[in-house]
Design an enzyme around this catalytic site. Structure first.
Site, PDB file in Angstrom:
ATOM      1  N   TYR A 133      61.552  44.047  -7.592  1.00 29.86           N
ATOM      2  CA  TYR A 133      60.905  44.167  -6.286  1.00 29.86           C
ATOM      3  C   TYR A 133      61.148  45.562  -5.718  1.00 29.86           C
ATOM      4  O   TYR A 133      60.236  46.189  -5.178  1.00 29.86           O
ATOM      5  CB  TYR A 133      61.443  43.100  -5.327  1.00 29.86           C
ATOM      6  CG  TYR A 133      61.203  41.690  -5.791  1.00 29.86           C
ATOM      7  CD1 TYR A 133      59.983  41.067  -5.579  1.00 29.86           C
ATOM      8  CD2 TYR A 133      62.201  40.977  -6.446  1.00 29.86           C
ATOM      9  CE1 TYR A 133      59.751  39.764  -6.010  1.00 29.86           C
ATOM     10  CE2 TYR A 133      61.983  39.668  -6.876  1.00 29.86           C
ATOM     11  CZ  TYR A 133      60.766  39.072  -6.658  1.00 29.86           C
ATOM     12  OH  TYR A 133      60.538  37.796  -7.083  1.00 29.86           O
ATOM     13  N   ASN A 172      50.491  35.678  -3.757  1.00 29.11           N
ATOM     14  CA  ASN A 172      49.541  36.023  -4.811  1.00 29.11           C
ATOM     15  C   ASN A 172      48.640  34.821  -5.114  1.00 29.11           C
ATOM     16  O   ASN A 172      49.127  33.790  -5.568  1.00 29.11           O
ATOM     17  CB  ASN A 172      50.319  36.450  -6.068  1.00 29.11           C
ATOM     18  CG  ASN A 172      49.436  36.682  -7.271  1.00 29.11           C
ATOM     19  OD1 ASN A 172      48.216  36.750  -7.166  1.00 29.11           O
ATOM     20  ND2 ASN A 172      50.061  36.793  -8.424  1.00 29.11           N
ATOM     21  N   CYS A 206      52.787  38.149 -11.154  1.00 28.41           N
ATOM     22  CA  CYS A 206      53.947  38.208 -10.271  1.00 28.41           C
ATOM     23  C   CYS A 206      55.182  37.609 -10.941  1.00 28.41           C
ATOM     24  O   CYS A 206      56.303  37.903 -10.534  1.00 28.41           O
ATOM     25  CB  CYS A 206      53.656  37.529  -8.937  1.00 28.41           C
ATOM     26  SG  CYS A 206      53.095  35.834  -9.061  1.00 28.41           S
ATOM     27  N   HIS A 207      54.986  36.823 -11.998  1.00 25.79           N
ATOM     28  CA  HIS A 207      56.130  36.274 -12.726  1.00 25.79           C
ATOM     29  C   HIS A 207      56.940  37.363 -13.435  1.00 25.79           C
ATOM     30  O   HIS A 207      58.082  37.151 -13.803  1.00 25.79           O
ATOM     31  CB  HIS A 207      55.667  35.214 -13.733  1.00 25.79           C
ATOM     32  CG  HIS A 207      54.750  35.734 -14.795  1.00 25.79           C
ATOM     33  ND1 HIS A 207      53.382  35.847 -14.592  1.00 25.79           N
ATOM     34  CD2 HIS A 207      54.985  36.181 -16.048  1.00 25.79           C
ATOM     35  CE1 HIS A 207      52.833  36.331 -15.696  1.00 25.79           C
ATOM     36  NE2 HIS A 207      53.783  36.549 -16.593  1.00 25.79           N
ATOM     37  N   GLU A 258      56.043  35.417 -23.100  1.00 25.48           N
ATOM     38  CA  GLU A 258      55.594  36.791 -23.310  1.00 25.48           C
ATOM     39  C   GLU A 258      56.573  37.593 -24.160  1.00 25.48           C
ATOM     40  O   GLU A 258      56.161  38.493 -24.891  1.00 25.48           O
ATOM     41  CB  GLU A 258      55.360  37.485 -21.962  1.00 25.48           C
ATOM     42  CG  GLU A 258      54.175  36.905 -21.217  1.00 25.48           C
ATOM     43  CD  GLU A 258      53.871  37.630 -19.916  1.00 25.48           C
ATOM     44  OE1 GLU A 258      54.522  38.640 -19.605  1.00 25.48           O
ATOM     45  OE2 GLU A 258      52.959  37.171 -19.203  1.00 25.48           O
TER      46      GLU A 258
END
Length: 162
Positions: A92, A115, A123-124, A150
């Protein structure tokens, strides 16, 4: 302009998609008992195909036009989120610094929470500066799953039948 909904059953639960013409307005997790709403437009069919490819590990970059609704600040944050590469994370505070306001980390967190297009606006991929996952509007367990997916480190437990 016509607004069209559809649902997609992801490995993490039902996703509600809302599109307007040729842009995605919303992609959010909804309760499991939400009724299935089939895609009725070629655009939503393509959205679902790309989400399916993402969850199968075959797609790392979405090419769906997005039109999220939010303040100018939120739009700036979400544009930064879209720059985070697949399989990577940032903090952040790093986003706040990129936006020229290093003290805005909490505001960045609020913009993430608001979001409207989960997964496609990733945003994850934003974590706390110390490296912990912190919050996620749809549950930290989903954030953890998405990051492991991912990173290629997701392990799926198989049921043992006796």
């Amino acid at each position: 302009m016509t607004i069209t909904p559809a649902n997609y059953q992801s490995p993490l639960g039902m996703l509600e998609l809302v599109a307007q013409e040729d842009a995605l307005l919303m992609c959010r997790f909804v309760t499991q008992d939400a009724p299935i709403v089939a895609a009725t437009t070629p655009f939503l069919t393509e959205c679902i195909a790309q989400l399916d490819a993402y969850f199968r590990g075959k797609l790392q970059q979405f090419s769906i036009p997005l039109r999220p609704a939010g303040s100018q600040f939120m739009q700036q944050v979400w544009q930064q989120l879209e720059q985070i590469p697949y399989g990577k994370t940032t903090s952040y505070s790093a986003i706040a610094t990129l936006l020229g306001n290093p003290k805005a980390a909490r505001a960045i967190g609020q913009a993430n929470r608001c979001n409207p297009i989960a997964i496609l606006i990733p945003c994850h991929r934003v974590i706390a500066k110390q490296g912990n996952l912190s919050g996620y509007a749809y549950g930290v367990w989903r954030k953890s799953w998405l990051l492991a997916h991912e990173a290629g480190t997701l392990t799926v437990r198989k049921k043992t039948v006796i």
